[in-house]
Design a protein around this motif. Sequence first.
Motif, mmCIF file in Angstrom:
data_model
loop_
_atom_site.group_PDB
_atom_site.id
_atom_site.type_symbol
_atom_site.label_atom_id
_atom_site.label_comp_id
_atom_site.label_asym_id
_atom_site.label_seq_id
_atom_site.Cartn_x
_atom_site.Cartn_y
_atom_site.Cartn_z
ATOM 1 N N SER A 31 0.839 -1.195 0.000
ATOM 2 C CA SER A 31 0.000 0.000 0.000
ATOM 3 C C SER A 31 0.878 1.251 0.000
ATOM 4 O O SER A 31 2.058 1.205 0.375
ATOM 5 C CB SER A 31 -0.925 0.013 1.219
ATOM 6 N N TYR A 32 0.282 2.350 -0.411
ATOM 7 C CA TYR A 32 0.984 3.627 -0.421
ATOM 8 C C TYR A 32 1.467 3.986 0.985
ATOM 9 O O TYR A 32 2.597 4.430 1.173
ATOM 10 C CB TYR A 32 0.054 4.701 -0.980
ATOM 11 N N GLY A 33 0.622 3.745 1.961
ATOM 12 C CA GLY A 33 0.974 4.031 3.361
ATOM 13 C C GLY A 33 2.166 3.205 3.826
ATOM 14 O O GLY A 33 3.030 3.704 4.543
ATOM 15 N N GLU A 34 2.194 1.930 3.428
ATOM 16 C CA GLU A 34 3.327 1.069 3.789
ATOM 17 C C GLU A 34 4.615 1.581 3.151
ATOM 18 O O GLU A 34 5.673 1.565 3.788
ATOM 19 C CB GLU A 34 3.090 -0.367 3.324
ATOM 20 N N ALA A 35 4.521 2.016 1.909
ATOM 21 C CA ALA A 35 5.708 2.540 1.214
ATOM 22 C C ALA A 35 6.227 3.785 1.922
ATOM 23 O O ALA A 35 7.432 3.923 2.155
ATOM 24 C CB ALA A 35 5.378 2.836 -0.244
ATOM 25 N N LYS A 36 5.318 4.689 2.269
ATOM 26 C CA LYS A 36 5.725 5.909 2.977
ATOM 27 C C LYS A 36 6.375 5.569 4.317
ATOM 28 O O LYS A 36 7.404 6.142 4.683
ATOM 29 C CB LYS A 36 4.513 6.820 3.226
ATOM 30 N N LYS A 37 5.775 4.635 5.035
ATOM 31 C CA LYS A 37 6.305 4.231 6.337
ATOM 32 C C LYS A 37 7.682 3.594 6.184
ATOM 33 O O LYS A 37 8.588 3.858 6.977
ATOM 34 C CB LYS A 37 5.339 3.247 7.004
ATOM 35 N N CYS A 38 7.847 2.780 5.164
ATOM 36 C CA CYS A 38 9.122 2.121 4.917
ATOM 37 C C CYS A 38 10.208 3.146 4.593
ATOM 38 O O CYS A 38 11.319 3.065 5.123
ATOM 39 C CB CYS A 38 8.976 1.105 3.782
ATOM 40 N N VAL A 39 9.892 4.118 3.761
ATOM 41 C CA VAL A 39 10.864 5.163 3.422
ATOM 42 C C VAL A 39 11.226 5.958 4.672
ATOM 43 O O VAL A 39 12.397 6.266 4.910
ATOM 44 C CB VAL A 39 10.332 6.083 2.296
ATOM 45 N N ARG A 40 10.241 6.265 5.494
ATOM 46 C CA ARG A 40 10.491 7.003 6.735
ATOM 47 C C ARG A 40 11.413 6.199 7.662
ATOM 48 O O ARG A 40 12.350 6.746 8.253
ATOM 49 C CB ARG A 40 9.166 7.303 7.440
ATOM 50 N N LEU A 41 11.173 4.887 7.761
ATOM 51 C CA LEU A 41 12.001 4.013 8.587
ATOM 52 C C LEU A 41 13.436 3.953 8.054
ATOM 53 O O LEU A 41 14.399 4.017 8.819
ATOM 54 C CB LEU A 41 11.404 2.607 8.632
ATOM 55 N N ILE A 42 13.566 3.842 6.742
ATOM 56 C CA ILE A 42 14.896 3.813 6.114
ATOM 57 C C ILE A 42 15.638 5.110 6.415
ATOM 58 O O ILE A 42 16.820 5.095 6.781
ATOM 59 C CB ILE A 42 14.776 3.586 4.593
ATOM 60 N N ARG A 43 14.955 6.231 6.259
ATOM 61 C CA ARG A 43 15.581 7.530 6.557
ATOM 62 C C ARG A 43 16.047 7.573 7.998
ATOM 63 O O ARG A 43 17.148 8.052 8.290
ATOM 64 C CB ARG A 43 14.607 8.671 6.268
ATOM 65 N N SER A 44 15.250 7.049 8.898
ATOM 66 C CA SER A 44 15.605 7.030 10.306
ATOM 67 C C SER A 44 16.819 6.135 10.554
ATOM 68 O O SER A 44 17.768 6.523 11.236
ATOM 69 C CB SER A 44 14.412 6.548 11.132
ATOM 70 N N ARG A 45 16.793 4.932 10.002
ATOM 71 C CA ARG A 45 17.905 3.982 10.204
ATOM 72 C C ARG A 45 19.221 4.492 9.635
ATOM 73 O O ARG A 45 20.282 4.238 10.189
ATOM 74 C CB ARG A 45 17.573 2.640 9.585
ATOM 75 N N LEU A 46 19.137 5.197 8.504
ATOM 76 C CA LEU A 46 20.344 5.710 7.870
ATOM 77 C C LEU A 46 20.702 7.113 8.363
ATOM 78 O O LEU A 46 21.686 7.699 7.926
ATOM 79 C CB LEU A 46 20.172 5.731 6.343
ATOM 80 N N ARG A 47 19.859 7.635 9.257
ATOM 81 C CA ARG A 47 20.042 8.977 9.815
ATOM 82 C C ARG A 47 20.100 10.037 8.710
ATOM 83 O O ARG A 47 20.970 10.909 8.707
ATOM 84 C CB ARG A 47 21.270 9.028 10.702
ATOM 85 N N CYS A 48 19.164 9.919 7.788
ATOM 86 C CA CYS A 48 19.057 10.863 6.675
ATOM 87 C C CYS A 48 17.809 11.718 6.868
ATOM 88 O O CYS A 48 16.741 11.185 7.135
ATOM 89 C CB CYS A 48 18.946 10.116 5.347
ATOM 90 N N LYS A 49 17.957 12.998 6.708
ATOM 91 C CA LYS A 49 16.810 13.892 6.861
ATOM 92 C C LYS A 49 15.909 13.895 5.635
ATOM 93 O O LYS A 49 14.741 14.225 5.728
ATOM 94 C CB LYS A 49 17.285 15.311 7.156
ATOM 95 N N THR A 50 16.488 13.556 4.479
ATOM 96 C CA THR A 50 15.728 13.623 3.239
ATOM 97 C C THR A 50 15.935 12.369 2.395
ATOM 98 O O THR A 50 16.838 11.572 2.651
ATOM 99 C CB THR A 50 16.169 14.836 2.392
ATOM 100 N N ARG A 51 15.124 12.238 1.367
ATOM 101 C CA ARG A 51 15.271 11.140 0.403
ATOM 102 C C ARG A 51 16.595 11.250 -0.340
ATOM 103 O O ARG A 51 17.188 10.250 -0.718
ATOM 104 C CB ARG A 51 14.112 11.170 -0.594
ATOM 105 N N VAL A 52 17.061 12.474 -0.516
ATOM 106 C CA VAL A 52 18.344 12.683 -1.188
ATOM 107 C C VAL A 52 19.469 12.032 -0.376
ATOM 108 O O VAL A 52 20.381 11.422 -0.940
ATOM 109 C CB VAL A 52 18.621 14.192 -1.413
ATOM 110 N N GLY A 53 19.383 12.134 0.928
ATOM 111 C CA GLY A 53 20.371 11.487 1.792
ATOM 112 C C GLY A 53 20.376 9.980 1.607
ATOM 113 O O GLY A 53 21.435 9.346 1.589
ATOM 114 N N VAL A 54 19.186 9.403 1.466
ATOM 115 C CA VAL A 54 19.074 7.964 1.205
ATOM 116 C C VAL A 54 19.722 7.643 -0.137
ATOM 117 O O VAL A 54 20.494 6.685 -0.258
ATOM 118 C CB VAL A 54 17.599 7.498 1.224
ATOM 119 N N ALA A 55 19.447 8.456 -1.146
ATOM 120 C CA ALA A 55 20.012 8.239 -2.475
ATOM 121 C C ALA A 55 21.538 8.297 -2.433
ATOM 122 O O ALA A 55 22.216 7.479 -3.065
ATOM 123 C CB ALA A 55 19.457 9.269 -3.453
#
Length: 65
Positions: A31-55
Amino acid sequence: MLGLTKRESRVAELVADEFSDKQISSLLGMSYGEAKKCVRLIRSRLRCKTRVGVAVAVTVARMSK
């Protein structure tokens, strides 16, 4: 990769490839909500403030393979 689960790694790779949360949810069958939550979790785990940081983190990991 980067201490993430397989699923999180796949999502992080898609974020690095400039896919939106909506596109990620469609590609991975979540679901869209799951995707958003997953991206938020990834950002948290990688200590990135933005999607660019993840990239950037994914790109560095890809280059070090």
